[in-house]
Design an enzyme around this catalytic site. Structure first.
Site, PDB file in Angstrom:
ATOM      1  N   ASP A   1     -29.062   6.431  12.645  1.00  0.00           N
ATOM      2  CA  ASP A   1     -30.017   6.141  13.713  1.00  0.00           C
ATOM      3  C   ASP A   1     -29.702   6.910  14.991  1.00  0.00           C
ATOM      4  OD1 ASP A   1     -31.529   3.892  12.410  1.00  0.00           O
ATOM      5  OD2 ASP A   1     -29.506   3.073  12.319  1.00  0.00           O
TER       6      ASP A   1
ATOM      7  N   ASN B   1     -40.662   4.793   6.433  1.00  0.00           N
ATOM      8  CA  ASN B   1     -40.747   5.934   7.354  1.00  0.00           C
ATOM      9  C   ASN B   1     -42.043   6.725   7.230  1.00  0.00           C
ATOM     10  OD1 ASN B   1     -37.173   6.717   7.275  1.00  0.00           O
ATOM     11  ND2 ASN B   1     -38.345   5.422   8.682  1.00  0.00           N
TER      12      ASN B   1
END
Length: 219
Positions: A2, A50
């Protein structure tokens, strides 16, 4: 992994630049992990969720994957790295799925660290696909046990993870290896993924080494 977007934003760059730097960080960490003797490393590259991102960002990520998978073949060879895939290849662009499959076959001969690319991967999706595979194989779904279901996961020969690392100060599982992570240890770091170095990995491993794993029992 991340923090790519936040890394880019903090520097006035496009999110795509953050993903490019994140790719460089991934290579650094793969090399560091291999040098440390880690046998298995799973990288959460692209989740089933995603796809909700903008088409430009998704397209850029897929382009990076296609461009760098084969171009890093010399790196895999030098470090004896075998590539594996976790996720649903049927949901990927055909050329990406084919390239991943080819690289998994081409690096199968290497006996060093195995790097599992979780691409179009979701923990719930993997469990559902495993159940469907079991049903197609003639298993009695009603009496399915843990051992049998585990054998239908994406990579049943790979041991469950000992340690799961999250960068950039995130504190959630994000649908990652839900079945396999039942007794994994977690390590959370505030460092954005593009800034990760070998030292960050060492800190995570040292934290893990100082823990007592009980697996629900008493030691």
């Amino acid at each position: 992994m991340d923090g790519n977007g936040r890394w880019a934003k903090a520097r006035g760059e496009l999110r795509t630049q953050g993903h490019l730097e994140g790719l460089k960080a991934a290579k650094r960490i793969v090399k560091a992990a291999a040098d440390m003797g880690i046998r298995y490393l799973t990288l959460y590259v692209f989740s089933t969720e995603n796809w909700k991102r903008t088409s430009d960002e998704v397209g850029f990520i897929m382009g990076l994957i296609k461009q760098y998978l084969r171009s890093e073949l010399e790196f895999y060879e030098e470090n004896h790295i075998r590539l594996r895939h976790a996720g649903d290849p049927g949901g990927l662009p055909q050329e990406i799925a084919a390239e991943i499959n080819d690289m998994c076959i081409e690096t199968k001969k290497y006996t060093g660290m195995q790097v599992i690319l979780a691409l179009n991967y979701g923990g719930r999706d993997e469990i559902m696909r495993a159940i469907n595979r079991a049903a197609e194989a003639g298993e009695n779904i009603v009496s399915l046990n843990e051992t049998t279901l585990s054998s239908y996961m994406d990579n049943p020969d790979i041991p469950d993870p000992d340690l799961i690392i999250r960068s950039a100060g995130e504190y959630r599982t994000s649908n990652f290896l839900l079945w396999e992570s039942a007794y994994a240890e977690y390590y959370f770091s505030p460092v954005l993924w593009p800034d990760w170095t070998e030292k960050e990995l060492q800190n995570a491993v040292e934290s893990y080494q100082n823990r007592e794993r009980k697996y629900g029992g008493i030691t």
